[in-house]
Every structure is written in C-alpha cells, then in structure tokens.
Design a protein around this motif. Sequence first.
Motif, mmCIF file in Angstrom:
data_model
loop_
_atom_site.group_PDB
_atom_site.id
_atom_site.type_symbol
_atom_site.label_atom_id
_atom_site.label_comp_id
_atom_site.label_asym_id
_atom_site.label_seq_id
_atom_site.Cartn_x
_atom_site.Cartn_y
_atom_site.Cartn_z
ATOM 1 N N VAL A 73 -7.916 -42.285 16.069
ATOM 2 C CA VAL A 73 -7.816 -42.893 15.411
ATOM 3 C C VAL A 73 -5.583 -43.344 15.785
ATOM 4 O O VAL A 73 -5.707 -42.251 16.207
ATOM 5 N N GLU A 74 -5.882 -44.561 15.196
ATOM 6 C CA GLU A 74 -4.226 -45.670 15.495
ATOM 7 C C GLU A 74 -3.239 -45.514 14.702
ATOM 8 O O GLU A 74 -3.974 -46.122 14.163
ATOM 9 N N GLU A 75 -1.936 -45.254 15.158
ATOM 10 C CA GLU A 75 -1.259 -46.233 13.967
ATOM 11 C C GLU A 75 -0.987 -47.698 13.940
ATOM 12 O O GLU A 75 -1.676 -48.310 13.957
ATOM 13 N N GLY A 76 -1.733 -47.979 11.940
ATOM 14 C CA GLY A 76 -1.816 -49.277 11.511
ATOM 15 C C GLY A 76 -3.223 -49.455 10.982
ATOM 16 O O GLY A 76 -3.804 -50.207 10.666
ATOM 17 N N MET A 77 -4.123 -48.469 11.521
ATOM 18 C CA MET A 77 -5.888 -48.445 11.044
ATOM 19 C C MET A 77 -6.030 -48.209 9.900
ATOM 20 O O MET A 77 -4.681 -47.477 9.850
ATOM 21 N N LYS A 78 -7.302 -48.940 8.692
ATOM 22 C CA LYS A 78 -6.736 -48.129 7.951
ATOM 23 C C LYS A 78 -8.079 -46.682 7.939
ATOM 24 O O LYS A 78 -9.191 -47.170 8.652
ATOM 25 N N VAL A 79 -7.475 -45.937 6.939
ATOM 26 C CA VAL A 79 -8.344 -45.345 6.486
ATOM 27 C C VAL A 79 -9.250 -45.918 5.240
ATOM 28 O O VAL A 79 -8.855 -45.492 4.129
ATOM 29 N N ILE A 80 -11.067 -45.323 5.174
ATOM 30 C CA ILE A 80 -11.125 -45.946 3.613
ATOM 31 C C ILE A 80 -12.453 -44.840 3.789
ATOM 32 O O ILE A 80 -12.642 -43.925 4.272
ATOM 33 N N PHE A 81 -11.847 -43.769 2.712
ATOM 34 C CA PHE A 81 -12.355 -42.740 2.140
ATOM 35 C C PHE A 81 -13.753 -42.955 1.549
ATOM 36 O O PHE A 81 -14.029 -43.430 0.734
ATOM 37 N N TYR A 82 -14.910 -41.905 1.572
ATOM 38 C CA TYR A 82 -15.986 -42.041 1.166
ATOM 39 C C TYR A 82 -16.124 -40.621 0.387
ATOM 40 O O TYR A 82 -15.889 -39.698 0.833
ATOM 41 N N ALA A 83 -15.941 -40.680 -1.212
ATOM 42 C CA ALA A 83 -16.254 -39.695 -1.525
ATOM 43 C C ALA A 83 -17.714 -38.464 -1.438
ATOM 44 O O ALA A 83 -18.829 -39.130 -1.741
ATOM 45 N N SER A 84 -17.796 -38.067 -0.908
ATOM 46 C CA SER A 84 -19.289 -36.675 -0.554
ATOM 47 C C SER A 84 -19.577 -35.889 -1.478
ATOM 48 O O SER A 84 -18.880 -36.086 -2.676
ATOM 49 N N ARG A 85 -21.341 -35.609 -1.878
ATOM 50 C CA ARG A 85 -21.297 -35.136 -2.917
ATOM 51 C C ARG A 85 -21.308 -36.084 -4.383
ATOM 52 O O ARG A 85 -22.052 -36.258 -4.249
ATOM 53 N N GLU A 86 -20.583 -35.386 -4.988
ATOM 54 C CA GLU A 86 -20.253 -36.594 -6.356
ATOM 55 C C GLU A 86 -19.198 -37.221 -5.801
ATOM 56 O O GLU A 86 -18.992 -37.979 -5.602
ATOM 57 N N ASN A 87 -20.437 -38.086 -6.787
ATOM 58 C CA ASN A 87 -19.225 -39.546 -7.230
ATOM 59 C C ASN A 87 -19.309 -40.633 -5.203
ATOM 60 O O ASN A 87 -18.206 -40.738 -5.389
ATOM 61 N N GLN A 88 -20.745 -40.747 -4.669
ATOM 62 C CA GLN A 88 -20.464 -41.196 -3.519
ATOM 63 C C GLN A 88 -19.930 -42.399 -3.083
ATOM 64 O O GLN A 88 -20.903 -43.132 -4.495
#
Length: 141
Positions: A31-46
């Motif tokens: 992972v590098e500065e400036g990249m996006k992190v997209i958050f995936y909810a695991s378990r519930e509310n996937q």
Amino acid sequence: MKAVTFPVPWEYLNRIFEGKNVFVKPATLKVEEGMKVIFYASRENQGWHGEAEVERVEHYTNVEEIIKKYGDKLFLTPEELRRYDKERSRWGSGRRKRPWMVLVLRNIRKYPRVVKPKKFIVVSGRYVDEKEYEEIRKSTS
C-alpha cells in the motif's frame, strides 16, 4: 493500482466512519501513500461501506509502539490490538511473521449505499484496479 480493499468486522469498521483514522493490520499487500482503501464489512452487513485515502504508511514489528504512537486514533482499542497480535501468533505456520502495517487515513467517506463486490474479498485483502474502482464509485452515487 488505484486502491486496495480489506475485510473488517462491522463493529470495528464503523469506528473508522466515526473518526478513528488509523487502520492497522498485518502487511499483506503493498500500500502506498495516495492510494484508496475501500472498506468491506465482513460477517454482518457484508459489502463495501466506504473509502479513505492513505496519507501515510508505516510498518512496525511491535504493537506496543503502535499503541504508544497512535493511542485513541486507532480503530482498535489497545486491548483488541494486543489480542489480535496474540491470535496472529497462534495462526503462524512457521514462516517469518509479517510486520504490522499502519495506514493513517484522510478523506474518510461512508458510501450512501452498500456496494456488493463481484469477487470474494479474502482475509489478506486484494487490489482494486481502476475499472473496478470506477464501478464502485458509480454504484454509490
């Protein structure tokens, strides 16, 4: 790569959208500065619930150093991070232990609707290319 995505249990993920801007996990992707992190909810509310931009990337071998430096900015409590570290030691298969990756985030944004990925999100996370990222963005507007 435009972005990375990581699965995070919903109860922890929500903390990021409530202002905790330091994400910690074992370093599995570059992972590098400036990249996006997209958050995936695991378990519930996937599904994908939001994103952030990486302001800074740091690597550590000791969770106590992370706790000392970032304290209440961490999305995990000190006790949760220590427990994660102990559990991680039990998962080890004899290989060299990966360092901890610390991502300091900015421009954290919760999506107006949850987006379901077309491909499975593994525990280690995965890269998201430009095309997939644009599809995600279109699905949230």
